[in-house]
Motif scaffolding. Structure first.
Motif, PDB file in Angstrom:
ATOM      1  N   UNK A   1       0.835  -1.199   0.000  1.00  0.00           N
ATOM      2  CA  UNK A   1       0.000   0.000   0.000  1.00  0.00           C
ATOM      3  C   UNK A   1       0.869   1.248   0.000  1.00  0.00           C
ATOM      4  N   UNK A   2       0.632   2.102  -0.971  1.00  0.00           N
ATOM      5  CA  UNK A   2       1.285   3.405  -1.022  1.00  0.00           C
ATOM      6  C   UNK A   2       0.355   4.381  -0.312  1.00  0.00           C
ATOM      7  N   UNK A   3       0.856   5.034   0.723  1.00  0.00           N
ATOM      8  CA  UNK A   3       0.047   5.920   1.563  1.00  0.00           C
ATOM      9  C   UNK A   3       0.401   7.370   1.241  1.00  0.00           C
ATOM     10  N   UNK A   4      -0.613   8.200   1.060  1.00  0.00           N
ATOM     11  CA  UNK A   4      -0.388   9.620   0.807  1.00  0.00           C
ATOM     12  C   UNK A   4      -0.532  10.385   2.113  1.00  0.00           C
ATOM     13  N   UNK A   5       0.513  11.114   2.470  1.00  0.00           N
ATOM     14  CA  UNK A   5       0.522  11.933   3.678  1.00  0.00           C
ATOM     15  C   UNK A   5       0.755  13.389   3.297  1.00  0.00           C
ATOM     16  N   UNK A   6       0.146  14.279   4.033  1.00  0.00           N
ATOM     17  CA  UNK A   6       0.379  15.700   3.845  1.00  0.00           C
ATOM     18  C   UNK A   6       1.792  16.034   4.321  1.00  0.00           C
ATOM     19  N   UNK A   7       2.432  16.968   3.661  1.00  0.00           N
ATOM     20  CA  UNK A   7       3.761  17.398   4.113  1.00  0.00           C
ATOM     21  C   UNK A   7       3.731  17.878   5.552  1.00  0.00           C
ATOM     22  N   UNK A   8       2.595  18.420   5.986  1.00  0.00           N
ATOM     23  CA  UNK A   8       2.476  18.918   7.357  1.00  0.00           C
ATOM     24  C   UNK A   8       2.543  17.787   8.383  1.00  0.00           C
ATOM     25  N   UNK A   9       2.351  16.542   7.953  1.00  0.00           N
ATOM     26  CA  UNK A   9       2.459  15.388   8.845  1.00  0.00           C
ATOM     27  C   UNK A   9       3.873  15.241   9.393  1.00  0.00           C
ATOM     28  N   UNK A  10       4.839  15.684   8.620  1.00  0.00           N
ATOM     29  CA  UNK A  10       6.237  15.523   8.975  1.00  0.00           C
ATOM     30  C   UNK A  10       6.707  16.734   9.761  1.00  0.00           C
ATOM     31  N   UNK A  11       6.675  16.609  11.084  1.00  0.00           N
ATOM     32  CA  UNK A  11       7.105  17.715  11.933  1.00  0.00           C
ATOM     33  C   UNK A  11       8.591  17.963  11.751  1.00  0.00           C
ATOM     34  N   UNK A  12       9.345  16.874  11.621  1.00  0.00           N
ATOM     35  CA  UNK A  12      10.781  16.980  11.410  1.00  0.00           C
ATOM     36  C   UNK A  12      11.062  16.643   9.957  1.00  0.00           C
ATOM     37  N   UNK A  13      11.464  17.633   9.188  1.00  0.00           N
ATOM     38  CA  UNK A  13      11.722  17.422   7.766  1.00  0.00           C
ATOM     39  C   UNK A  13      13.090  16.783   7.527  1.00  0.00           C
ATOM     40  N   UNK A  14      13.847  16.575   8.610  1.00  0.00           N
ATOM     41  CA  UNK A  14      15.151  15.939   8.469  1.00  0.00           C
ATOM     42  C   UNK A  14      14.958  14.422   8.490  1.00  0.00           C
ATOM     43  N   UNK A  15      15.486  13.726   7.485  1.00  0.00           N
ATOM     44  CA  UNK A  15      15.284  12.273   7.452  1.00  0.00           C
ATOM     45  C   UNK A  15      16.026  11.550   8.571  1.00  0.00           C
ATOM     46  N   UNK A  16      15.451  10.411   8.968  1.00  0.00           N
ATOM     47  CA  UNK A  16      16.104   9.545   9.963  1.00  0.00           C
ATOM     48  C   UNK A  16      17.133   8.655   9.295  1.00  0.00           C
ATOM     49  N   UNK A  17      17.051   8.558   7.980  1.00  0.00           N
ATOM     50  CA  UNK A  17      17.977   7.729   7.216  1.00  0.00           C
ATOM     51  C   UNK A  17      17.634   7.784   5.743  1.00  0.00           C
TER      52      UNK A  17
END
Length: 105
Positions: free
Chosen positions: A73-89
């Motif tokens: 399943x490909x899930x669509x999330x709003x950019x606002x969902x990502x509080x931290x825009x820095x990737x974990x990896x």
């Protein structure tokens, strides 16, 4: 934020949810299409396991243990969902290429 970056995002279902690692796949101005990342593999049916891509370089990708991309399943999330825009990896180049081949098959 780039494709194949790994983030922690809050995913909800029904009345609950939790923070989960996700793999950014398609990014536009307002949304990010992601695949969930899971460590649960052995207890899944063969049908579900067939949808899971094994991340071979999980430690280099910033994950704590053997993990799998759930391509079911490909899930669509709003950019606002990502509080931290820095990737974990980020997936390694080798895993990125193998995932793309996996998705084509």
């Amino acid at each position: 934020m780039n494709p194949f970056d790994i983030f922690i995002a809050y995913l909800s279902w029904g009345d609950s949810g939790k923070n989960r690692p996700v793999l950014a796949f398609i990014i536009d101005d307002n949304n990010v299409d992601v695949y969930q990342i899971t460590t649960q593999y052995g207890n899944k049916s063969e049908t579900i396991q067939a949808q899971y891509f094994k991340i071979n370089d999980w430690a280099q990708s910033g994950l704590d243990r053997q993990s799998y991309v759930d391509t079911g399943t490909l899930i669509t999330l709003s950019l606002s969902t990502f509080k931290n825009k820095k990737p974990a990896g980020k997936l390694t180049e080798a895993d990125k290429q193998k995932l793309l081949e996996f998705l084509k098959s």
